[in-house]
Design a protein around this motif. Structure first.
Motif, short mmCIF file in Angstrom:
data_model
loop_
_atom_site.label_atom_id
_atom_site.label_comp_id
_atom_site.label_asym_id
_atom_site.label_seq_id
_atom_site.Cartn_x
_atom_site.Cartn_y
_atom_site.Cartn_z
N UNK A 68 0.83 -1.22 0.00
CA UNK A 68 0.00 0.00 0.00
C UNK A 68 0.86 1.26 0.00
N UNK A 69 1.99 1.21 0.69
CA UNK A 69 2.88 2.37 0.75
C UNK A 69 3.45 2.71 -0.64
N UNK A 70 3.76 1.67 -1.41
CA UNK A 70 4.25 1.89 -2.78
C UNK A 70 3.21 2.61 -3.63
N UNK A 71 1.95 2.24 -3.44
CA UNK A 71 0.87 2.86 -4.20
C UNK A 71 0.65 4.32 -3.79
N UNK A 72 0.89 4.62 -2.51
CA UNK A 72 0.65 5.97 -2.00
C UNK A 72 1.77 6.96 -2.36
N UNK A 73 3.01 6.46 -2.43
CA UNK A 73 4.18 7.34 -2.55
C UNK A 73 4.10 8.37 -3.69
N UNK A 74 3.69 7.97 -4.93
CA UNK A 74 3.69 8.96 -6.02
C UNK A 74 2.78 10.16 -5.76
N UNK A 76 7.08 11.49 -3.96
CA UNK A 76 8.31 10.93 -3.38
C UNK A 76 8.50 9.47 -3.79
N UNK A 77 9.76 9.04 -3.94
CA UNK A 77 10.00 7.60 -4.09
C UNK A 77 9.76 6.90 -2.77
N UNK A 78 9.59 5.59 -2.81
CA UNK A 78 9.27 4.83 -1.60
C UNK A 78 10.39 4.91 -0.56
N UNK A 79 11.63 5.04 -1.02
CA UNK A 79 12.76 5.09 -0.08
C UNK A 79 12.72 6.35 0.79
N UNK A 80 12.01 7.38 0.32
CA UNK A 80 11.85 8.60 1.13
C UNK A 80 10.51 8.62 1.85
N UNK A 81 9.48 8.13 1.18
CA UNK A 81 8.12 8.21 1.73
C UNK A 81 7.93 7.22 2.89
N UNK A 82 8.41 6.01 2.73
CA UNK A 82 8.25 4.99 3.78
C UNK A 82 9.47 4.07 3.74
N UNK A 105 12.58 -3.89 -0.81
CA UNK A 105 12.66 -4.66 -2.05
C UNK A 105 13.39 -3.89 -3.14
N UNK A 106 13.11 -2.59 -3.27
CA UNK A 106 13.78 -1.80 -4.32
C UNK A 106 15.25 -1.56 -3.99
N UNK A 107 15.59 -1.44 -2.71
CA UNK A 107 17.00 -1.31 -2.33
C UNK A 107 17.75 -2.60 -2.65
N UNK A 108 17.08 -3.74 -2.45
CA UNK A 108 17.68 -5.03 -2.78
C UNK A 108 17.88 -5.15 -4.30
#
Length: 257
Positions: free
Chosen positions: A217-223, A227-233, A241-244
């Motif tokens: 859900x956080x990935x869906x909210x970030x845009x 913000x990218x997910x790494x900043x938003x949550x 997962x995206x850092x990996x």
């Protein structure tokens, strides 16, 4: 280094733009200098960083038509270590504008080559169709990363995409290869997600990333927060997962060197 990766899948709704935004941001967080190019007329990658796509004068459209230099089009440091070439709906007219242009498949490459060595990674978000913008992205790229949604029709259209990549390789960009496949919208609670992963691994002779992008859900909210997910949550499963994925992309590039 200057490695250019096109993120492509002509099927819409597979997490292509989400992957472009968040892989680019994760690579920047890992200390790499990144340029993200929005080659999709929808401009969702542009607005995903809080940039007002309707109020920018110089975009990838002006760049491809030769009306602006690449330096004029880059928005520097939309986040730390990551710059952006934006897009908007004007780009939809490109196919018509380029009808009589010579070597139109290489217009983006010609410009990107001028600044390629200034970045560790250049990520291109392709449109969800196999058109001249996608071909321009593939002639510019060293490799193509393919996001696949964990759903029943995942393999549909994939053979067409692989065929297109092969054609571009044969005729326009001999160095092009498939970087790998990343699974998106993975739901560990369903057998279907597991089946799709196994099916792709069994049927496609391609590199599959270990990083799997969850339905989150956080990935869906970030845009919507620009913000990218790494900043938003940053602690969310999507961010991890995206850092990996970024770590795997960096490791694969270093191996090649």
């Amino acid at each position: 280094m200057g490695r250019t990766i096109a993120i492509a899948n002509q099927k819409g709704g597979v997490g292509k733009t989400t992957t472009s935004i968040n892989l680019a941001a994760a690579l920047a967080q890992k200390g790499k200098k990144v340029l993200l190019i929005d080659a999709d007329p929808q401009g969702n990658t542009t607005s995903g960083f809080g940039v007002d796509k309707n109020n920018i004068q110089t975009t990838i459209y002006e760049l491809i038509l030769g009306d602006a230099s690449i330096k004029d089009c880059i928005i520097e440091n939309v986040i730390e270590r990551m710059s952006l070439i934006p897009s908007n709906m004007n780009l939809a007219a490109t196919e018509i504008e380029l009808i009589d242009i010579d070597k139109k498949e290489f217009l983006l490459k010609k410009e990107v080559d001028k600044i390629k060595q200034q970045y560790d990674f250049i990520i291109i978000d392709c449109p969800p169709s196999l058109n001249m913008l996608t071909i321009n992205s593939m002639t510019t790229a060293d490799s193509v990363l393919v996001p696949i949604q964990c759903e029943y029709y995942a393999l549909e259209g994939l053979s067409q995409l692989i065929h297109t990549i092969q054609l571009v390789k044969e005729r326009l960009n001999p160095a092009l290869k498939i970087e790998g496949i990343v699974f998106t919208m993975y739901d560990a609670r369903t057998n279907l997600s597991l089946q799709v992963v196994e099916n792709v691994k069994d049927n496609l002779n391609q590199h599959v990333y270990q990083a799997v992008i969850p339905r989150n859900i956080r990935l869906a909210e970030a845009p919507s927060h620009g913000m990218p997910i790494t900043m938003y949550a940053s602690k969310s499963a999507g961010a991890k997962a995206y850092l990996m994925l970024a770590e795997e992309v960096i490791a694969g590039t270093e191996e090649e060197l």
